[in-house]
Design a protein around this motif. Structure first.
Motif, PDB file in Angstrom:
ATOM      1  N   SER A  34       0.844  -1.187   0.000  1.00  0.00           N
ATOM      2  CA  SER A  34       0.000   0.000   0.000  1.00  0.00           C
ATOM      3  C   SER A  34       0.884   1.243   0.000  1.00  0.00           C
ATOM      4  CB  SER A  34      -0.919   0.014   1.224  1.00  0.00           C
ATOM      5  OG  SER A  34      -0.167   0.277   2.397  1.00  0.00           O
ATOM      6  N   THR A  35       0.331   2.322  -0.470  1.00  0.00           N
ATOM      7  CA  THR A  35       1.072   3.576  -0.470  1.00  0.00           C
ATOM      8  C   THR A  35       1.478   3.942   0.953  1.00  0.00           C
ATOM      9  OG1 THR A  35      -0.160   4.290  -2.412  1.00  0.00           O
ATOM     10  CG2 THR A  35       1.011   5.991  -1.195  1.00  0.00           C
ATOM     11  N   SER A  64      -0.337   1.239 -10.180  1.00  0.00           N
ATOM     12  CA  SER A  64      -1.180   1.409  -9.005  1.00  0.00           C
ATOM     13  C   SER A  64      -2.527   0.747  -9.260  1.00  0.00           C
ATOM     14  CB  SER A  64      -1.359   2.908  -8.748  1.00  0.00           C
ATOM     15  OG  SER A  64      -2.155   3.125  -7.624  1.00  0.00           O
ATOM     16  N   LYS A  66      -6.400  -0.089  -7.132  1.00  0.00           N
ATOM     17  CA  LYS A  66      -7.242   0.131  -5.956  1.00  0.00           C
ATOM     18  C   LYS A  66      -7.710  -1.229  -5.449  1.00  0.00           C
ATOM     19  CE  LYS A  66     -10.229   3.355  -4.041  1.00  0.00           C
ATOM     20  NZ  LYS A  66      -9.682   3.952  -2.870  1.00  0.00           N
ATOM     21  N   GLN A  70      -7.586   0.840  -0.117  1.00  0.00           N
ATOM     22  CA  GLN A  70      -6.152   1.080  -0.260  1.00  0.00           C
ATOM     23  C   GLN A  70      -5.728   1.197  -1.716  1.00  0.00           C
ATOM     24  OE1 GLN A  70      -4.309  -2.161   1.887  1.00  0.00           O
ATOM     25  NE2 GLN A  70      -4.043  -0.844   3.670  1.00  0.00           N
ATOM     26  N   GLN A  71      -4.713   2.013  -1.907  1.00  0.00           N
ATOM     27  CA  GLN A  71      -4.063   2.128  -3.203  1.00  0.00           C
ATOM     28  C   GLN A  71      -2.808   1.254  -3.111  1.00  0.00           C
ATOM     29  OE1 GLN A  71      -5.871   4.035  -5.239  1.00  0.00           O
ATOM     30  NE2 GLN A  71      -4.618   3.509  -6.977  1.00  0.00           N
ATOM     31  N   ILE A  72      -2.758   0.204  -3.913  1.00  0.00           N
ATOM     32  CA  ILE A  72      -1.640  -0.735  -3.885  1.00  0.00           C
ATOM     33  C   ILE A  72      -0.685  -0.390  -5.022  1.00  0.00           C
ATOM     34  CG2 ILE A  72      -0.952  -3.169  -4.039  1.00  0.00           C
ATOM     35  CD1 ILE A  72      -2.542  -2.442  -1.494  1.00  0.00           C
TER      36      ILE A  72
END
Length: 109
Positions: A34-35, A64, A66, A70-72
């Motif tokens: 995750s970011t 990236s 979603k 979370q942004q993976i």
């Protein structure tokens, strides 16, 4: 890979934070991180890290996605492969025997 693209990718990797982040993402393939996890690992502020991440994304080094909330972030292995092939082809000038020691090192680990 075109010459200009290789320069963009190499420039993106020339910063310590970006290189460390990319290496970490490669280790975490295929799940990614995750970011937030990347920000924690970098010891930078969210905004500073976002700038670094944007440079990597523009160079095609990270993708990236979603997942829920979370942004993976994931390493774009295709870009790494293309860069390595670009460098090896220029280095070896069509002489595969020059790259054999490199290939042997890569396969032993």
């Amino acid at each position: 890979m075109k010459f200009d693209t290789a320069l963009t990718v190499l420039a993106a990797l020339s910063h310590p934070t970006r290189l460390a982040t990319y290496r970490l993402l490669i280790q975490c393939e295929p799940e990614g991180l995750s970011t937030g996890q990347l920000v924690e690992a970098s010891d930078l502020s969210q905004s500073t890290f976002s700038t670094q991440l944007a440079v990597m994304a523009k160079a095609g080094l990270v993708v990236s996605e979603k997942r829920g909330r979370q942004q993976i972030q994931r390493a774009n292995i295709d870009t790494l492969r293309e860069l390595m092939l670009f460098l090896a082809k220029d280095c070896c000038q069509g002489r595969a025997e020059l790259c054999e020691p490199l290939l042997a090192e890569l396969t032993c680990c």
